[in-house]
Design a protein around this motif. Sequence first.
Motif, PDB file in Angstrom:
ATOM      1  N   ASN A 195      38.638  51.907  60.367  1.00 19.07           N
ATOM      2  CA  ASN A 195      39.641  50.965  60.028  1.00 19.07           C
ATOM      3  C   ASN A 195      39.315  49.778  59.185  1.00 19.07           C
ATOM      4  OD1 ASN A 195      42.231  50.236  60.061  1.00 19.07           O
ATOM      5  ND2 ASN A 195      42.144  49.310  62.226  1.00 19.07           N
ATOM      6  N   GLU A 234      40.492  48.963  55.618  1.00 19.03           N
ATOM      7  CA  GLU A 234      41.148  47.804  55.228  1.00 19.03           C
ATOM      8  C   GLU A 234      40.380  47.005  54.035  1.00 19.03           C
ATOM      9  OE1 GLU A 234      41.599  45.086  58.528  1.00 19.03           O
ATOM     10  OE2 GLU A 234      43.220  46.743  59.393  1.00 19.03           O
ATOM     11  N   CYS A 254      41.733  48.382  50.797  1.00 18.91           N
ATOM     12  CA  CYS A 254      43.266  48.344  50.576  1.00 18.91           C
ATOM     13  C   CYS A 254      43.222  46.728  50.216  1.00 18.91           C
ATOM     14  CB  CYS A 254      43.958  48.181  51.692  1.00 18.91           C
ATOM     15  SG  CYS A 254      44.249  50.016  52.241  1.00 18.91           S
ATOM     16  N   ASN A 255      42.148  45.946  50.728  1.00 12.11           N
ATOM     17  CA  ASN A 255      42.083  44.483  50.226  1.00 12.11           C
ATOM     18  C   ASN A 255      41.461  44.681  48.928  1.00 12.11           C
ATOM     19  OD1 ASN A 255      43.222  43.439  52.412  1.00 12.11           O
ATOM     20  ND2 ASN A 255      41.334  42.854  53.643  1.00 12.11           N
ATOM     21  N   GLU A 271      44.085  45.360  46.160  1.00  7.69           N
ATOM     22  CA  GLU A 271      45.208  44.213  46.104  1.00  7.69           C
ATOM     23  C   GLU A 271      44.436  43.272  45.362  1.00  7.69           C
ATOM     24  OE1 GLU A 271      47.628  43.157  49.620  1.00  7.69           O
ATOM     25  OE2 GLU A 271      47.805  45.331  49.519  1.00  7.69           O
ATOM     26  N   ILE A 296      49.960  53.452  51.004  1.00  6.36           N
ATOM     27  CA  ILE A 296      49.232  54.048  52.167  1.00  6.36           C
ATOM     28  C   ILE A 296      49.993  55.406  52.424  1.00  6.36           C
ATOM     29  CG2 ILE A 296      48.709  54.199  54.598  1.00  6.36           C
ATOM     30  CD1 ILE A 296      48.205  51.221  54.132  1.00  6.36           C
ATOM     31  N   TYR A 347      48.257  57.522  57.787  1.00  6.62           N
ATOM     32  CA  TYR A 347      47.609  56.473  58.818  1.00  6.62           C
ATOM     33  C   TYR A 347      47.770  56.658  60.185  1.00  6.62           C
ATOM     34  CZ  TYR A 347      46.060  51.748  60.137  1.00  6.62           C
ATOM     35  OH  TYR A 347      45.363  50.459  60.461  1.00  6.62           O
ATOM     36  N   GLN A 392      35.754  41.778  53.459  1.00  9.45           N
ATOM     37  CA  GLN A 392      37.119  41.559  52.945  1.00  9.45           C
ATOM     38  C   GLN A 392      37.591  42.336  51.798  1.00  9.45           C
ATOM     39  OE1 GLN A 392      38.116  37.592  53.819  1.00  9.45           O
ATOM     40  NE2 GLN A 392      37.736  38.355  55.966  1.00  9.45           N
ATOM     41  N   ASN A 439      36.236  41.552  48.648  1.00  6.03           N
ATOM     42  CA  ASN A 439      36.501  40.738  47.393  1.00  6.03           C
ATOM     43  C   ASN A 439      35.481  41.020  46.399  1.00  6.03           C
ATOM     44  OD1 ASN A 439      38.087  39.309  49.030  1.00  6.03           O
ATOM     45  ND2 ASN A 439      36.722  37.789  49.487  1.00  6.03           N
ATOM     46  N   GLN A 486      48.379  38.509  53.102  1.00  6.94           N
ATOM     47  CA  GLN A 486      46.815  38.872  52.855  1.00  6.94           C
ATOM     48  C   GLN A 486      46.210  37.380  53.249  1.00  6.94           C
ATOM     49  OE1 GLN A 486      46.399  41.532  51.184  1.00  6.94           O
ATOM     50  NE2 GLN A 486      44.479  41.667  52.104  1.00  6.94           N
ATOM     51  N   ARG A 529      43.385  36.671  56.304  1.00  5.39           N
ATOM     52  CA  ARG A 529      42.336  36.050  56.213  1.00  5.39           C
ATOM     53  C   ARG A 529      42.056  34.779  56.959  1.00  5.39           C
ATOM     54  NH1 ARG A 529      41.960  37.216  50.157  1.00  5.39           N
ATOM     55  NH2 ARG A 529      41.893  39.295  50.431  1.00  5.39           N
ATOM     56  N   ASN A 542      41.535  35.678  60.706  1.00  5.85           N
ATOM     57  CA  ASN A 542      39.985  36.391  60.737  1.00  5.85           C
ATOM     58  C   ASN A 542      39.135  35.050  61.254  1.00  5.85           C
ATOM     59  OD1 ASN A 542      40.660  38.841  60.713  1.00  5.85           O
ATOM     60  ND2 ASN A 542      40.074  38.993  58.583  1.00  5.85           N
ATOM     61  N   ARG A 589      57.349  50.071  54.475  1.00  5.31           N
ATOM     62  CA  ARG A 589      56.177  50.802  54.941  1.00  5.31           C
ATOM     63  C   ARG A 589      55.596  50.688  56.600  1.00  5.31           C
ATOM     64  NH1 ARG A 589      52.418  48.737  50.393  1.00  5.31           N
ATOM     65  NH2 ARG A 589      54.566  48.193  49.875  1.00  5.31           N
ATOM     66  N   SER A 596      52.890  51.672  57.886  1.00  7.81           N
ATOM     67  CA  SER A 596      51.634  51.270  58.070  1.00  7.81           C
ATOM     68  C   SER A 596      51.156  49.751  57.863  1.00  7.81           C
ATOM     69  CB  SER A 596      50.695  52.011  56.942  1.00  7.81           C
ATOM     70  OG  SER A 596      51.309  51.908  55.742  1.00  7.81           O
ATOM     71  N   TYR A 631      50.327  48.112  61.049  1.00  4.69           N
ATOM     72  CA  TYR A 631      49.172  48.204  61.719  1.00  4.69           C
ATOM     73  C   TYR A 631      48.234  47.315  61.017  1.00  4.69           C
ATOM     74  CZ  TYR A 631      50.885  52.020  64.207  1.00  4.69           C
ATOM     75  OH  TYR A 631      51.647  52.832  65.165  1.00  4.69           O
ATOM     76  N   LYS A 632      48.625  47.229  59.481  1.00  5.33           N
ATOM     77  CA  LYS A 632      47.644  46.520  58.716  1.00  5.33           C
ATOM     78  C   LYS A 632      47.963  44.950  58.941  1.00  5.33           C
ATOM     79  CE  LYS A 632      47.293  45.856  53.763  1.00  5.33           C
ATOM     80  NZ  LYS A 632      47.852  46.174  52.250  1.00  5.33           N
ATOM     81  N   ARG A 686      48.516  43.503  62.008  1.00  7.98           N
ATOM     82  CA  ARG A 686      48.550  43.354  63.176  1.00  7.98           C
ATOM     83  C   ARG A 686      48.145  42.262  63.892  1.00  7.98           C
ATOM     84  NH1 ARG A 686      44.988  47.231  62.507  1.00  7.98           N
ATOM     85  NH2 ARG A 686      42.930  46.523  63.189  1.00  7.98           N
TER      86      ARG A 686
END
Lengths: 459, 310
Positions: free
Chosen positions: A154, A158, A161-162, A165, A173, A176, A359, A361, B24, B28, B31, B80, B82, B85-86, B88
């Motif tokens: 996971n 991620e 995906c990040n 983006e 996606i 999943y 992340q 980057n 996004q 961050r 986190n 979407r 998904s 979950y992304k 969450r």
Amino acid sequence: MYLFSKTLLRRVLLVRKNYVFYTTSKYDLDLAIKGVSLRNYIKRLEHEYEGLLKLNNYTANSRFHQLQPLINALNERKDAVENIQNLSELLNEKDDDIRKLAEEEKLTFESRIKSIDEKLLEAILPSDKEDECNSIVLEVNAGVGGQEAMLFANELFEMYCNFAEHQGWETQIADYSPVDIGGIRHASALINGPQVFQFFKHEAGVHRVQRIPTTEKAGRIHTSTVSVVALPQPTEIEVNIDNKDLKIETKRASGAGGQHVNTTESAVRVTHLPTGFSVECQVDRSQVKNRQIALAKLRALIYQRDLEEQIARNENMRKNQVRSNFRNEKIRTYNFPQDRITDHRLQGCNVHNLKGFLQGNDALGSLIKKLDQQYKIETLLNLCRCYFGFFGSFISDNMQESGADVTTDQSLTFADITSPSQLQEVTLDQDNTFSSEYFPSKEKRKIIILEAKTNLNAK
Amino acid sequence: MLYLRKAIPHSPHFCTNFSNIFLQKIVRLKNTSVNKTGEFTSCQVGALFETWRQKFDQNSISEPRESIEYILAHCLGTPRISDVYKYRDMVLDEDRVKLVESLCLKRLQKLPVQYVLGECYFRQLVLKMSPPVFIPRPETEQLVDIVLGEIDRKNCRHFLELCCGSGAIALSLLQERPQIKGTALDQSKAACHLTKENAQKAGLNKRIRIIQSQLAQWHRCEKFDIIVSNPPYVFSKDLDKLQPEIKLYEDLQALDGGVDGLKVIKQILELSSECLNMNGKLFLEVEPRHPTLLQDYLTEIYTPKIDSSR
């Protein structure tokens, strides 16, 4: 083949002893990577370009467009060298002022040559056909290590995906499947962006993680793996799926449906009957979207199968071809206790700040760039090696006819080829990248062309 | 926290790409600050997901997981699943948590998710939904596929949809084939209203004509290349066995097909015999038992052949 290479080797070594190095001026093109001269390789490319010009509709040829920047840079360089040579008279002038001016001029030209040489090096690095690919399917699968692997899968997913983006690429996606503790068994995404495959092909492989899992009570470090697959997504023309070959099921095809039931579920399962591939998708609220995504994935799978068949057919020829490595090789280790990421393909390359790296980057981006650079250089060296090793005599004959200079630096590279299998492997590379006109034996050429045809027909 | 609140896009129909950029940032921030314990705070998407999934499960709501997935996706403003979950770890502000909870409470009363959200995804459209108008089912999306094929083959210009409900079939056809026009008919005022609203929402209102009328009373002066319908076809005796979601909230008139499920279908057949052009076709969604019943019925009554697909 082995014998052939041996005799050739002997011949070239002999030639090396007797041959006089022939250099005209210090401004001659003398590019080298890791001590391997690219001079003759560039000459070969020029030759190929001239050959292309003779064709009727050369502008439509993709190879032509590939070579164009290189030729442009070469022409620029020639102009610069000419200019310097024209200055030589002025340099011998008695008048100090004029001489000074000329020397200044010379310096600017020399620096320009230097910058052109750098450009040349960029232009000469070969690119795979798939590098052009603007959309891919990225798949992340949890491997060995149970829940811990799922958790890390996971995190990796991620990260990608990040990253996508962050790069401004469009991500969708496609699949999943979460488990209750927060990890995933597998996930995939369709990513669209300029030359995405060039980035993600280096990510394909097995990623290893070493850390104390959150589920571990005794505080031991576990090692788990996650595998990543990147498939180039073919266009509809490249892989054409006949609608008749498809079985499309909405998931509850069994039992009552229609007006009898009201569900939110929009899952779709698409099965390709001839291959037996089956793809499920339920990431979007619209069933049609889900179906489109499933079809895109299916197409990528079929494309991959075609490629693999092609490779399998030539398996003995290209044992260590790069693409087949893409799958099962351990490529990177994420070590949490030491906060370090080691990429096993780059020597002595450690990245720290794991959290930041995950992340997605620039840290990931720059690592991938490094990998890409190295990969390209290796492919180029491989090309040069085989080219001058295998075709050494052929080329020199050709060049002598046309009155070109032949130096013997290439014998150096020739000696590098040790095993006959390596030689064979290279011939195929040639076929992929170059026109077959340079193949030494006509029979060999025929075989390869035949194979190429059957591949096309099979598609 | 103030920053977080500001950053969260408020409209559920917020442009997805744009909102992703914000989301996004939030992830961050998340986190680094709040998620150190590894536990979800009660306003986090993940926590809401878990609590409500369990609640739905305990109250034997059908599809507990999907229900909460859809509600959260709706509140996050994304198509979407998904993304649920992304994001969450994302913390929702009070208003949004309240919105999620109010929607979930509605779902707890067995209101179908499509009514809870007030929208339903059908092919490329997002249709507005409101009780008691019939919610289009995914199978009907395939009916549209079949009809689209016919339109392309025959290059049709004008079609008729009977029992249009929310207008799903007619609007999808119009949206996917910009050269055609359509007429939609339903006996229910609410349905006609909803079709009109959906047509306006999709910008298709100039190419559709909506008629509120009973099937039998509509005076038929026009002819069509194609007639398509998803008529009520459930056997009356089966009505009782339907899910509570359907029984409680959906208009049973849109489902009840009489003793043999053919009550409305027979009317449609009769109407079609007058309103179809030469070589015109009628497309119906029917029950699995119906094709044989229909064949018998047709051979008995009509001599000319009428093609009944599905």
